[in-house]
Design a protein around this motif. Structure first.
Motif, PDB file in Angstrom:
ATOM      1  N   ILE A  44       3.937  22.098  -7.685  1.00 29.11           N
ATOM      2  CA  ILE A  44       5.088  22.170  -6.781  1.00 29.11           C
ATOM      3  C   ILE A  44       5.670  20.775  -6.573  1.00 29.11           C
ATOM      4  O   ILE A  44       4.939  19.812  -6.352  1.00 29.11           O
ATOM      5  CB  ILE A  44       4.650  22.765  -5.424  1.00 29.11           C
ATOM      6  N   HIS A  45       7.003  20.684  -6.637  1.00 31.18           N
ATOM      7  CA  HIS A  45       7.683  19.398  -6.441  1.00 31.18           C
ATOM      8  C   HIS A  45       8.779  19.548  -5.400  1.00 31.18           C
ATOM      9  O   HIS A  45       9.332  20.633  -5.214  1.00 31.18           O
ATOM     10  CB  HIS A  45       8.230  18.884  -7.769  1.00 31.18           C
ATOM     11  N   GLY A  46       9.104  18.445  -4.746  1.00 29.94           N
ATOM     12  CA  GLY A  46      10.096  18.458  -3.672  1.00 29.94           C
ATOM     13  C   GLY A  46      11.519  18.673  -4.145  1.00 29.94           C
ATOM     14  O   GLY A  46      12.321  19.293  -3.455  1.00 29.94           O
ATOM     15  N   ASP A  47      11.848  18.158  -5.318  1.00 27.06           N
ATOM     16  CA  ASP A  47      13.188  18.328  -5.872  1.00 27.06           C
ATOM     17  C   ASP A  47      13.163  17.941  -7.351  1.00 27.06           C
ATOM     18  O   ASP A  47      12.103  17.601  -7.900  1.00 27.06           O
ATOM     19  CB  ASP A  47      14.224  17.494  -5.096  1.00 27.06           C
ATOM     20  N   TRP A  48      14.321  17.995  -7.976  1.00 29.97           N
ATOM     21  CA  TRP A  48      14.402  17.719  -9.416  1.00 29.97           C
ATOM     22  C   TRP A  48      14.015  16.288  -9.749  1.00 29.97           C
ATOM     23  O   TRP A  48      13.366  16.035 -10.760  1.00 29.97           O
ATOM     24  CB  TRP A  48      15.804  18.032  -9.948  1.00 29.97           C
ATOM     25  N   SER A  49      14.391  15.335  -8.919  1.00 29.95           N
ATOM     26  CA  SER A  49      14.046  13.934  -9.224  1.00 29.95           C
ATOM     27  C   SER A  49      12.549  13.706  -9.083  1.00 29.95           C
ATOM     28  O   SER A  49      11.960  12.922  -9.841  1.00 29.95           O
ATOM     29  CB  SER A  49      14.844  12.966  -8.349  1.00 29.95           C
ATOM     30  N   HIS A  50      11.925  14.364  -8.122  1.00 34.72           N
ATOM     31  CA  HIS A  50      10.472  14.272  -7.968  1.00 34.72           C
ATOM     32  C   HIS A  50       9.788  14.802  -9.227  1.00 34.72           C
ATOM     33  O   HIS A  50       8.886  14.167  -9.784  1.00 34.72           O
ATOM     34  CB  HIS A  50      10.048  15.068  -6.726  1.00 34.72           C
ATOM     35  N   LEU A  51      10.232  15.960  -9.704  1.00 34.28           N
ATOM     36  CA  LEU A  51       9.660  16.554 -10.905  1.00 34.28           C
ATOM     37  C   LEU A  51       9.904  15.674 -12.132  1.00 34.28           C
ATOM     38  O   LEU A  51       8.981  15.416 -12.911  1.00 34.28           O
ATOM     39  CB  LEU A  51      10.235  17.953 -11.130  1.00 34.28           C
ATOM     40  N   THR A  52      11.118  15.189 -12.302  1.00 31.43           N
ATOM     41  CA  THR A  52      11.445  14.357 -13.469  1.00 31.43           C
ATOM     42  C   THR A  52      10.664  13.054 -13.440  1.00 31.43           C
ATOM     43  O   THR A  52      10.210  12.576 -14.483  1.00 31.43           O
ATOM     44  CB  THR A  52      12.958  14.080 -13.520  1.00 31.43           C
ATOM     45  N   GLY A  53      10.473  12.497 -12.261  1.00 24.81           N
ATOM     46  CA  GLY A  53       9.684  11.265 -12.138  1.00 24.81           C
ATOM     47  C   GLY A  53       8.242  11.461 -12.573  1.00 24.81           C
ATOM     48  O   GLY A  53       7.597  10.517 -13.046  1.00 24.81           O
ATOM     49  N   ASN A  54       7.711  12.664 -12.428  1.00 29.36           N
ATOM     50  CA  ASN A  54       6.354  12.964 -12.878  1.00 29.36           C
ATOM     51  C   ASN A  54       6.313  13.446 -14.327  1.00 29.36           C
ATOM     52  O   ASN A  54       5.327  13.234 -15.028  1.00 29.36           O
ATOM     53  CB  ASN A  54       5.709  14.034 -11.982  1.00 29.36           C
ATOM     54  N   ALA A  55       7.375  14.098 -14.776  1.00 30.85           N
ATOM     55  CA  ALA A  55       7.365  14.748 -16.090  1.00 30.85           C
ATOM     56  C   ALA A  55       7.221  13.765 -17.243  1.00 30.85           C
ATOM     57  O   ALA A  55       6.425  13.995 -18.162  1.00 30.85           O
ATOM     58  CB  ALA A  55       8.636  15.579 -16.270  1.00 30.85           C
ATOM     59  N   VAL A  56       7.965  12.679 -17.222  1.00 31.56           N
ATOM     60  CA  VAL A  56       7.946  11.743 -18.357  1.00 31.56           C
ATOM     61  C   VAL A  56       6.564  11.089 -18.522  1.00 31.56           C
ATOM     62  O   VAL A  56       5.981  11.153 -19.603  1.00 31.56           O
ATOM     63  CB  VAL A  56       9.083  10.708 -18.231  1.00 31.56           C
ATOM     64  N   PRO A  57       5.997  10.489 -17.465  1.00 35.80           N
ATOM     65  CA  PRO A  57       4.659   9.917 -17.658  1.00 35.80           C
ATOM     66  C   PRO A  57       3.599  10.988 -17.912  1.00 35.80           C
ATOM     67  O   PRO A  57       2.635  10.751 -18.643  1.00 35.80           O
ATOM     68  CB  PRO A  57       4.378   9.153 -16.364  1.00 35.80           C
ATOM     69  N   LEU A  58       3.776  12.173 -17.351  1.00 41.86           N
ATOM     70  CA  LEU A  58       2.824  13.262 -17.593  1.00 41.86           C
ATOM     71  C   LEU A  58       2.819  13.644 -19.063  1.00 41.86           C
ATOM     72  O   LEU A  58       1.752  13.850 -19.654  1.00 41.86           O
ATOM     73  CB  LEU A  58       3.189  14.461 -16.720  1.00 41.86           C
ATOM     74  N   LEU A  59       4.001  13.700 -19.678  1.00 47.82           N
ATOM     75  CA  LEU A  59       4.082  14.014 -21.109  1.00 47.82           C
ATOM     76  C   LEU A  59       3.358  12.967 -21.948  1.00 47.82           C
ATOM     77  O   LEU A  59       2.533  13.307 -22.802  1.00 47.82           O
ATOM     78  CB  LEU A  59       5.543  14.111 -21.555  1.00 47.82           C
ATOM     79  N   LEU A  60       3.646  11.706 -21.713  1.00 48.68           N
ATOM     80  CA  LEU A  60       3.062  10.632 -22.528  1.00 48.68           C
ATOM     81  C   LEU A  60       1.568  10.464 -22.257  1.00 48.68           C
ATOM     82  O   LEU A  60       0.754  10.488 -23.193  1.00 48.68           O
ATOM     83  CB  LEU A  60       3.787   9.307 -22.288  1.00 48.68           C
ATOM     84  N   LEU A  61       1.207  10.307 -21.003  1.00 46.03           N
ATOM     85  CA  LEU A  61      -0.197  10.051 -20.675  1.00 46.03           C
ATOM     86  C   LEU A  61      -1.060  11.272 -20.958  1.00 46.03           C
ATOM     87  O   LEU A  61      -2.184  11.135 -21.450  1.00 46.03           O
ATOM     88  CB  LEU A  61      -0.323   9.626 -19.205  1.00 46.03           C
ATOM     89  N   GLY A  62      -0.537  12.453 -20.674  1.00 45.03           N
ATOM     90  CA  GLY A  62      -1.272  13.672 -20.973  1.00 45.03           C
ATOM     91  C   GLY A  62      -1.484  13.839 -22.467  1.00 45.03           C
ATOM     92  O   GLY A  62      -2.560  14.223 -22.912  1.00 45.03           O
ATOM     93  N   PHE A  63      -0.454  13.533 -23.253  1.00 45.13           N
ATOM     94  CA  PHE A  63      -0.586  13.610 -24.706  1.00 45.13           C
ATOM     95  C   PHE A  63      -1.678  12.662 -25.199  1.00 45.13           C
ATOM     96  O   PHE A  63      -2.534  13.038 -26.007  1.00 45.13           O
ATOM     97  CB  PHE A  63       0.749  13.290 -25.385  1.00 45.13           C
ATOM     98  N   LEU A  64      -1.677  11.433 -24.708  1.00 46.52           N
ATOM     99  CA  LEU A  64      -2.706  10.466 -25.122  1.00 46.52           C
ATOM    100  C   LEU A  64      -4.102  10.927 -24.700  1.00 46.52           C
ATOM    101  O   LEU A  64      -5.083  10.681 -25.403  1.00 46.52           O
ATOM    102  CB  LEU A  64      -2.406   9.080 -24.546  1.00 46.52           C
ATOM    103  N   ALA A  65      -4.179  11.616 -23.568  1.00 45.85           N
ATOM    104  CA  ALA A  65      -5.480  12.085 -23.075  1.00 45.85           C
ATOM    105  C   ALA A  65      -6.027  13.250 -23.900  1.00 45.85           C
ATOM    106  O   ALA A  65      -7.204  13.588 -23.785  1.00 45.85           O
ATOM    107  CB  ALA A  65      -5.373  12.489 -21.607  1.00 45.85           C
ATOM    108  N   THR A  66      -5.203  13.838 -24.754  1.00 40.04           N
ATOM    109  CA  THR A  66      -5.677  14.946 -25.596  1.00 40.04           C
ATOM    110  C   THR A  66      -6.402  14.461 -26.846  1.00 40.04           C
ATOM    111  O   THR A  66      -6.882  15.278 -27.627  1.00 40.04           O
ATOM    112  CB  THR A  66      -4.515  15.870 -26.057  1.00 40.04           C
TER     113      THR A  66
END
Length: 182
Positions: A44-66
């Motif tokens: 759950i996120h507060g708004d679109w900017s909150h989600l987008t602020g998490n999405a980019v690092p989540l994609l990169l860091l999560g990918f590396l963690a795989t």
């Protein structure tokens, strides 16, 4: 990771369509009546900017963690997810804590310390690159910005360190030949 982040956007579309009805479903510290919210916090996120602020690092860091495989990835994600949510529940400030930033900080910490625990030069090189990109974000584990769950960041990072330790311990155990005594 792309599928998970896509799912986060679907959840946000639903939240917006229902008048932000999900935003109260975050972790409420020391509230026994809403234990299930420990599971929903990163979704759950507060708004679109909150989600987008998490999405980019989540994609990169999560990918590396795989890099250790999907089974290991799901294990470290579970440790980070629960560490962040439980840490917020026990020590958090009042209010509803939401967002995937606990996962972001957990993956960041995991990637930064995994090479130390595993004694791997390659993982240390990756850690240097990750630190160059996201090292400044580590200030987010400290209180300072109103409305930001620094507790979620801190306990997510602690979960990442615990996951790195556990992964390296399990990897060493699986490469050490078993010994038997009579």
């Amino acid at each position: 990771m792309a599928g998970f982040v896509g799912f986060l956007y679907v959840v946000e579309v639903f939240d917006v369509a229902t008048g932000s009805s999900l935003e109260d479903d975050g972790v409420r510290p020391r509230d026994f009546s809403e234990w299930d919210n420990l599971l929903w916090m990163p979704l759950i996120h507060g708004d679109w900017s909150h989600l987008t602020g998490n999405a980019v690092p989540l994609l990169l860091l999560g990918f590396l963690a795989t890099s250790g495989g999907l089974k290991q990835f799901f294990q470290i994600t579970a440790v980070i997810w629960l560490s962040s949510a439980l840490g917020v529940w026990v020590f958090g400030s009042p209010g509803s804590h939401i967002g995937a930033s606990g996962l972001v900080f957990g993956f960041l910490a995991f990637l930064l310390v995994r090479g130390i625990f595993a004694r791997s030069w390659l993982q240390l090189v990756i850690a240097v690159g990750v630190f160059a990109l996201y090292g400044a974000a580590l200030w987010g584990v400290l209180p300072g910005q109103p409305g930001v769950s620094w507790e979620g960041h801190l306990f997510g990072a602690i979960g990442g360190v615990l996951a790195a330790w556990g992964v390296s311990r399990d990897n060493r155990r699986s490469t050490t030949p078993a010994t038997f005594t009579a």
